[in-house]
Design an enzyme around this catalytic site. Structure first.
Site, PDB file in Angstrom:
ATOM      1  CB  CYS A 126      -1.273   3.501   8.910  1.00  0.00           C
ATOM      2  SG  CYS A 126      -1.852   2.406   7.608  1.00  0.00           S
ATOM      3  CB  CYS A 160      -2.466   7.038   5.868  1.00  0.00           C
ATOM      4  SG  CYS A 160      -1.578   7.447   4.368  1.00  0.00           S
ATOM      5  CB  CYS A 193       5.901   5.087   4.493  1.00  0.00           C
ATOM      6  SG  CYS A 193       6.854   6.596   4.365  1.00  0.00           S
ATOM      7  CB  CYS A 216      -0.929  -0.031   1.209  1.00  0.00           C
ATOM      8  SG  CYS A 216      -2.148   1.304   1.217  1.00  0.00           S
ATOM      9  CB  CYS A 217       3.815   2.309   2.049  1.00  0.00           C
ATOM     10  SG  CYS A 217       3.183   2.815   3.654  1.00  0.00           S
TER      11      CYS A 217
END
Ligand code: SF4
Length: 236
Positions: free
Chosen positions: A209, A206, A232, A123-124
């Site tokens: 997180c 985010c 990240c 995702c990162c």
């Protein structure tokens, strides 16, 4: 842009970074950013998570109108987007918002929902690392707000170093600052900060997180809490 700036190779930039890292270790944040502005001109930018606008403020003093790059992952708190908009409106900087190739909905359709819970590294990579790499393409140097006291993983952050992954000069002008130094600068200059910092968050990323930190925890403890992840990928 000068011819000298245009013609620099990665090897030239690496040598510049290594020399400046030695020469500027004891310099003030403003001196470091003034060196960056004079050395790289428009090929220098600041990246900001919009946790606060301290480095953007310092950079705008060294180079009015400096590019401030913000990564809009699609998962930010509304307070973070509000801070970005306020910085854009009131500071003498040029805010550039980078977005991932896929919207959150497109990512969900391709990888399934809540990728941040199942595979935060991917995702990162999709929402931060790739867009930043593309966004930094035309710059020779970028500045961050990394500080050595934020966590053990950042304890050796150089004030000027070589970003091998991106082949760029990476500048951390407040690397030697403490949280007290940041707070004092914010107060002295009336710098914009993310309202979440007054609501128990010590580091703002985010929303899925990021959690508030507990007393005694380091500033980064609220990021990816409970997962084996502390960064990240932007700074590793
Ligand atoms: Fe995804 Fe979380 Fe990384 Fe944001 S911090 S890009 S939501 S994994």
């Amino acid at each position: 842009m000068t011819t000298a700036q245009q013609e620099r190779t990665a090897e030239d930039l690496k040598k510049l970074a290594e020399q400046a890292g030695r020469d500027l270790e004891d310099a003030s944040a403003l001196e470091i950013l003034t060196w960056a502005a004079e050395t790289f001109g428009k090929r220098f930018c600041v990246t900001s998570s919009m946790e606060d606008a301290v480095v953007a403020h310092l950079a705008s003093r060294a180079m009015p109108g400096v590019d401030v790059v913000f990564l809009d992952t699609g998962y930010h708190f509304e307070e973070t987007i509000g801070t970005r908009d306020a910085v854009d409106a009131v500071m003498d900087v040029n805010v550039i918002t980078l977005t991932p190739r896929r919207t959150v909905a497109e990512q969900d359709a391709e990888y399934g929902p809540k990728l941040h819970d199942r595979n935060p590294d991917l995702c990162c990579k999709l929402r931060k690392v790739q867009p930043l790499e593309e966004g930094l393409k035309d710059y020779q140097a970028w500045a961050t707000g990394l500080r050595r006291d934020e966590s053990p993983t950042r304890a050796n952050t150089p004030v000027v170093g070589w970003d091998e992954k991106r082949q760029k000069v990476k500048i951390s002008p407040i690397a030697r600052w403490t949280q007290d130094d940041v707070d004092a600068y914010v107060t002295e200059h009336g710098v914009l900060t993310n309202p979440l910092l007054m609501d128990g968050y010590a580091s703002v990323g985010c929303a899925p997180c990021t959690r508030r930190v507990l007393q005694g925890e380091d500033a980064r403890a609220g990021r990816w809490a409970g997962r084996s992840k502390t960064e990240c990928g932007l700074h590793g």
